[in-house]
Design a protein around this motif. Structure first.
Motif, PDB file in Angstrom:
ATOM      1  N   GLN A   2      36.358  31.792 -18.419  1.00 50.94           N
ATOM      2  CA  GLN A   2      35.422  32.497 -19.489  1.00 50.94           C
ATOM      3  C   GLN A   2      36.416  33.203 -20.221  1.00 50.94           C
ATOM      4  N   LYS A   3      36.280  33.227 -21.598  1.00 54.83           N
ATOM      5  CA  LYS A   3      36.897  33.961 -22.550  1.00 54.83           C
ATOM      6  C   LYS A   3      36.030  34.970 -23.005  1.00 54.83           C
ATOM      7  N   PHE A   4      36.494  36.435 -23.196  1.00 54.27           N
ATOM      8  CA  PHE A   4      35.550  37.426 -23.979  1.00 54.27           C
ATOM      9  C   PHE A   4      35.936  37.666 -25.333  1.00 54.27           C
ATOM     10  N   ASP A   5      35.205  38.108 -26.043  1.00 56.61           N
ATOM     11  CA  ASP A   5      35.612  38.786 -27.362  1.00 56.61           C
ATOM     12  C   ASP A   5      35.936  40.459 -27.017  1.00 56.61           C
ATOM     13  N   PHE A   6      37.133  40.493 -26.703  1.00 55.92           N
ATOM     14  CA  PHE A   6      37.692  41.634 -26.240  1.00 55.92           C
ATOM     15  C   PHE A   6      37.181  42.944 -26.786  1.00 55.92           C
ATOM     16  N   SER A   7      37.233  42.882 -28.122  1.00 51.99           N
ATOM     17  CA  SER A   7      37.163  44.064 -29.130  1.00 51.99           C
ATOM     18  C   SER A   7      35.557  44.379 -29.168  1.00 51.99           C
ATOM     19  N   ALA A   8      34.649  43.322 -28.887  1.00 51.56           N
ATOM     20  CA  ALA A   8      33.199  43.375 -29.057  1.00 51.56           C
ATOM     21  C   ALA A   8      32.909  44.409 -27.754  1.00 51.56           C
ATOM     22  N   ILE A   9      33.402  44.087 -26.517  1.00 49.81           N
ATOM     23  CA  ILE A   9      33.163  44.413 -25.531  1.00 49.81           C
ATOM     24  C   ILE A   9      33.754  46.079 -25.143  1.00 49.81           C
ATOM     25  N   SER A  10      34.810  45.979 -25.877  1.00 50.36           N
ATOM     26  CA  SER A  10      35.598  47.390 -25.837  1.00 50.36           C
ATOM     27  C   SER A  10      34.793  48.226 -26.964  1.00 50.36           C
ATOM     28  N   ASP A  11      34.337  47.917 -27.798  1.00 53.74           N
ATOM     29  CA  ASP A  11      33.589  48.731 -28.684  1.00 53.74           C
ATOM     30  C   ASP A  11      32.116  49.144 -28.335  1.00 53.74           C
ATOM     31  N   MET A  12      31.583  48.378 -27.382  1.00 56.76           N
ATOM     32  CA  MET A  12      30.364  48.909 -26.820  1.00 56.76           C
ATOM     33  C   MET A  12      30.432  50.002 -25.826  1.00 56.76           C
ATOM     34  N   CYS A  13      31.702  50.235 -25.400  1.00 55.78           N
ATOM     35  CA  CYS A  13      31.768  51.538 -24.489  1.00 55.78           C
ATOM     36  C   CYS A  13      31.712  52.755 -25.236  1.00 55.78           C
ATOM     37  N   VAL A  14      30.919  53.555 -24.956  1.00 57.24           N
ATOM     38  CA  VAL A  14      30.656  54.950 -25.737  1.00 57.24           C
ATOM     39  C   VAL A  14      31.180  55.669 -25.036  1.00 57.24           C
ATOM     40  N   SER A  35      41.769  54.425 -16.303  1.00 53.27           N
ATOM     41  CA  SER A  35      40.108  54.607 -15.844  1.00 53.27           C
ATOM     42  C   SER A  35      39.483  53.493 -16.681  1.00 53.27           C
ATOM     43  N   PRO A  36      38.221  53.151 -16.216  1.00 48.57           N
ATOM     44  CA  PRO A  36      37.544  51.817 -16.880  1.00 48.57           C
ATOM     45  C   PRO A  36      37.426  52.259 -18.317  1.00 48.57           C
ATOM     46  N   ARG A  37      37.312  53.220 -19.080  1.00 50.37           N
ATOM     47  CA  ARG A  37      37.120  53.458 -20.260  1.00 50.37           C
ATOM     48  C   ARG A  37      38.494  53.252 -20.956  1.00 50.37           C
ATOM     49  N   LEU A  40      39.443  49.509 -21.054  1.00 48.78           N
ATOM     50  CA  LEU A  40      38.593  49.150 -22.265  1.00 48.78           C
ATOM     51  C   LEU A  40      39.076  49.143 -23.780  1.00 48.78           C
ATOM     52  N   ASP A  41      39.620  50.434 -23.733  1.00 46.96           N
ATOM     53  CA  ASP A  41      40.282  50.837 -25.071  1.00 46.96           C
ATOM     54  C   ASP A  41      41.753  49.813 -25.173  1.00 46.96           C
ATOM     55  N   LEU A  42      42.436  50.000 -24.147  1.00 48.39           N
ATOM     56  CA  LEU A  42      43.606  49.435 -24.299  1.00 48.39           C
ATOM     57  C   LEU A  42      43.469  47.651 -24.658  1.00 48.39           C
ATOM     58  N   ILE A  43      42.472  47.020 -23.924  1.00 49.13           N
ATOM     59  CA  ILE A  43      42.100  45.866 -24.166  1.00 49.13           C
ATOM     60  C   ILE A  43      41.630  45.510 -25.464  1.00 49.13           C
ATOM     61  N   GLY A  44      40.877  46.403 -26.028  1.00 49.72           N
ATOM     62  CA  GLY A  44      40.649  46.397 -27.667  1.00 49.72           C
ATOM     63  C   GLY A  44      41.626  46.379 -28.436  1.00 49.72           C
ATOM     64  N   ALA A  45      42.452  47.343 -28.006  1.00 48.84           N
ATOM     65  CA  ALA A  45      43.851  47.609 -28.867  1.00 48.84           C
ATOM     66  C   ALA A  45      44.563  46.047 -28.828  1.00 48.84           C
ATOM     67  N   TYR A  46      44.944  45.689 -27.648  1.00 46.79           N
ATOM     68  CA  TYR A  46      45.416  44.383 -27.631  1.00 46.79           C
ATOM     69  C   TYR A  46      44.845  43.266 -28.381  1.00 46.79           C
ATOM     70  N   ASN A  47      43.707  43.320 -28.185  1.00 49.39           N
ATOM     71  CA  ASN A  47      42.782  42.218 -29.095  1.00 49.39           C
ATOM     72  C   ASN A  47      42.941  42.204 -30.548  1.00 49.39           C
ATOM     73  N   ARG A  48      43.049  43.569 -31.171  1.00 49.02           N
ATOM     74  CA  ARG A  48      43.311  43.807 -32.506  1.00 49.02           C
ATOM     75  C   ARG A  48      44.592  43.703 -32.964  1.00 49.02           C
ATOM     76  N   GLY A  49      45.594  43.541 -31.957  1.00 48.22           N
ATOM     77  CA  GLY A  49      46.912  43.092 -32.180  1.00 48.22           C
ATOM     78  C   GLY A  49      47.793  44.510 -32.457  1.00 48.22           C
TER      79      GLY A  49
END
Length: 420
Positions: A2-14, A35-37, A40-49
């Protein structure tokens, strides 16, 4: 996989922070990054390069225990654990996997080699270990995964699967047994207990000797090639077994969660194998779950123990049972027939096992989480601890020993069999 849209899920975290109080690693480190958030923040940053997977990032993502407490607490149930598992695959592609982990995963893919290695280990265990009690031993020197202070399972002279014929006839009904590697090679009393219970119920047992490891250790480490190989072997084999068995039962929470939940996730983008996994695993149950739903074991235990004095027990919920499979009432329903149940006051805490990487490279984190849980369980005032998971059993017995507690953990199947 399974591959995720890392940025989309990271952005869903409020960033509400509801995940943080129950996060196993955050409670130890107090580090927002861990921490979980933060993950998620780091994963989003990784996905955006915006961030590279350097060794610092590797250390951060490998510190998560994958306990799924955050998923349960999150209002949107964001799959933080699955995101991290996918990032660990990317890390494995970049940095490789340590030689001792690759050797371990090779053994998990080839049972005959594992059988030989287990026999060899039993013969020569006195060279490197001193026996602590009947169930555990301590290393004489430190190696990867072998810290000198820690208790490890005492390997059996003969594996559970090699100690019995494949089919044990007790009656018309028949179930398959997926025993799990630790119960097969070390905690064999769990398998023996299963056979005793099935005999009492008049249900025949198919030991499924062609089963291979569920591949959970490889999955949590990023070795997806081993996951795919073992998953396909098990799915195809289970299909054949279920032609003559009404169900497959497993006394291991981590194994059953991998088989029931993670196989389907892993094959998210392979419809053929996803559907096969979904269909076959709908017939797989944690052992206590099966006994409560489909047998009269509760009534039998009530009759066997009527009028007898009960010891007290505190039950530890394996993360992979309560959170991933919703199984927590069933073991208590059975154990309450033979024990007085105590409450630990924190039923969702992780024991701190965390997987191969945590135990080998981040043992200090496993130790900290384990001691915290051991102290909580010790204060419950019980005579026995129980958990339907060999990983939890191993971790808790080590932690209870470090906490100078006389309590020890047993699988509920062992305790139920003893009561019969």
């Amino acid at each position: 996989m399974q591959k995720f849209d890392f940025s989309a899920i990271s952005d869903m975290c409020v960033k509400c922070g509801k995940c943080k109080p129950n996060c196993t690693i955050f409670k130890i480190s107090g580090d927002e990054v861990r921490s979980p958030r933060g993950f998620l923040d780091l994963i989003g940053a990784y996905n955006r390069g915006e961030m590279k997977l350097d060794k610092n990032a590797k250390s951060i993502f490998e510190s998560c225990f994958l306990c799924t407490n955050c998923v349960e607490a999150c209002p949107a149930s964001l799959p933080v654990d699955e995101m991290i598992e996918n990032v660990r695959f990317d890390l494995a592609q970049k940095y490789g996997i340590s030689w001792y982990k690759r050797l371990f995963f090779y053994l998990l893919r080839h049972r005959w080699v594992m059988d030989f290695a287990a026999r060899l280990g039993y013969v020569f265990k006195s060279c490197g270990f001193r026996e602590h009690d009947n169930d555990t031993m301590q290393p004489k020197f430190a190696l990867p995964m072998l810290k000198k202070e820690r208790l490890l399972p005492n390997p059996s002279k003969k594996s559970f699967l090699n100690s019995h014929p494949e089919i044990i006839k007790n009656g018309e009904r028949q179930v398959g047994i997926f025993i799990g590697c630790m119960a097969n090679y070390a905690y064999t009393d769990t398998g023996e207990g299963l056979l005793k219970i099935l005999k009492e119920l008049g249900i025949s047992a198919h030991l499924m000797k062609k089963q291979v490891c569920c591949a959970a250790p490889a999955y949590f480490t990023g070795d997806f090639a081993t996951v795919e190989a073992n998953a396909k072997k098990n799915i195809a084999y289970f299909e054949k077994v279920l032609e003559s068995c009404e169900a497959i039962i497993c006394p291991e929470a981590t194994c059953s969660a991998m088989l029931k939940v993670d196989y389907e996730r892993f094959f998210e983008h392979d419809e053929h194998w996803k559907e096969r996994a979904k269909k076959v695993m709908s017939k797989l149950y944690l052992a206590t779950e099966y006994f409560v739903k489909f047998t009269n074991l509760e009534q039998i235990l009530e009759q066997k123990t009527e009028g007898k004095e009960k010891l007290s027990l505190v039950y530890h919920d394996p993360c992979h049972a309560r959170k991933m499979q919703g199984v927590w009432r069933e073991p208590r329903a059975l154990l309450s027939r033979i024990f007085e149940l105590k409450n630990s006051g924190d039923e969702t805490s992780c024991c701190g096992f965390g997987g191969v990487t945590t135990q080998s490279q981040n043992y200090h984190l496993a130790r900290a989480a384990g001691l915290s849980r051991a102290n909580t369980l010790s204060k419950a005032g019980a005579n026995v601890v129980s958990a339907e998971c060999s990983a939890c059993k191993m971790q808790l017995n080590n932690s209870l020993n470090l906490a100078s507690s006389e309590l020890r953990c047993k699988n509920p199947i062992e305790l139920i069999a003893a009561a019969l």
